[in-house]
Structure formats: structure tokens, C-alpha cells
Design a protein around this motif. Sequence first.
Motif, short mmCIF file in Angstrom:
data_model
loop_
_atom_site.label_atom_id
_atom_site.label_comp_id
_atom_site.label_asym_id
_atom_site.label_seq_id
_atom_site.Cartn_x
_atom_site.Cartn_y
_atom_site.Cartn_z
N ARG A 97 -7.03 119.04 55.27
CA ARG A 97 -6.40 120.00 55.91
C ARG A 97 -6.57 119.82 57.61
O ARG A 97 -5.86 119.88 58.55
CB ARG A 97 -6.86 121.27 55.67
N ILE A 98 -7.99 119.47 57.87
CA ILE A 98 -8.42 119.18 59.35
C ILE A 98 -7.40 118.20 59.83
O ILE A 98 -6.90 118.11 61.04
CB ILE A 98 -9.62 119.20 59.36
N LEU A 99 -7.41 116.84 58.94
CA LEU A 99 -6.85 115.66 59.43
C LEU A 99 -5.37 115.94 59.70
O LEU A 99 -4.62 115.45 60.41
CB LEU A 99 -7.12 114.57 58.63
N ARG A 100 -4.69 116.67 58.36
CA ARG A 100 -3.30 117.12 58.73
C ARG A 100 -2.95 117.90 59.98
O ARG A 100 -1.94 117.65 60.70
CB ARG A 100 -2.85 117.55 57.37
N GLN A 101 -3.86 118.75 60.36
CA GLN A 101 -3.62 119.76 61.65
C GLN A 101 -3.63 118.79 62.62
O GLN A 101 -3.12 119.21 63.83
CB GLN A 101 -4.74 120.86 61.47
N LYS A 102 -4.40 117.87 62.59
CA LYS A 102 -4.87 116.71 63.96
C LYS A 102 -3.50 115.77 64.05
O LYS A 102 -3.48 115.20 65.07
CB LYS A 102 -6.10 116.21 63.86
N GLY A 103 -2.71 115.79 63.08
CA GLY A 103 -1.39 114.88 63.33
C GLY A 103 -1.48 113.90 62.20
O GLY A 103 -0.77 113.04 62.58
N TYR A 104 -2.50 113.54 61.48
CA TYR A 104 -2.53 112.48 60.57
C TYR A 104 -1.80 112.64 59.39
O TYR A 104 -2.11 113.75 58.64
CB TYR A 104 -3.97 111.98 60.41
N GLN A 105 -0.76 111.96 59.20
CA GLN A 105 0.10 112.10 57.67
C GLN A 105 -0.68 111.24 56.86
O GLN A 105 -0.66 110.00 57.11
CB GLN A 105 1.28 112.01 58.13
#
Length: 107
Positions: A97-105
Motif C-alpha cells: 500500500r505504501i509503495l502504491r501511494q508513493k507511485g510505484y506500480q
Amino acid sequence: MQITIIQMAVSVLLFFVLFFGIGFILNMVLRMTWLMAALYPIVVIFIIDQVKWYEYFSKPGESLGRLWERILSLHAADVIILLSGFAGAVLSGIAIRILRQKGYQMF
């Protein structure tokens, strides 16, 4: 059987890393953030039970009673080890979730 502090520490670390890694990969591939945390109780049942999986459907009363007895007979060390695996599964969801919020798809 007695478990030493070193065995306990290694087991906790192993379960944490194992379920964090499995959860992270499943979350990346299937794009379902909390899948491993939801499947973890089923995995724990397969780890601690001594009943064939089809007996839960053919003899549910007897097999669930035996499963409950096994759960109640777990030692504190076993519970701590299994909880560390659950913590790894939950933290893998949080990490995705944190990685997706930071823009990593992820896939």
C-alpha cells in the motif's frame, strides 16, 4: 521437546520473512493487497492440524473438534512463531500500500 532461545529467534525470523515474501509476491502479482493476511488462518490450519482436508467436508464435527483440541494444545512458543508469520503477512500488505501511494506500480 524444549526449544532454545536461538531456535525460537530463528523460527520467528523465518516465519516473518517467509510470509512477508509470499504476501508481497502475491500482492504484486494478483493486485489484492490483503490476500495473504486473509489466507493466513487457512495456512495455519494446514500447519497445525493432523486431519486430511477433505475430512472437514465429510466429517465436519469430528474434524473441527480435533482441530480445536490441537489449537488449545499449542505451546506459547508455537503461538509466537505463528503470530510472527501473521505479522509478516500483514506488513507485506502495508508495504505494498505504501509503495502504491508513493507511485510505484507493481505489475
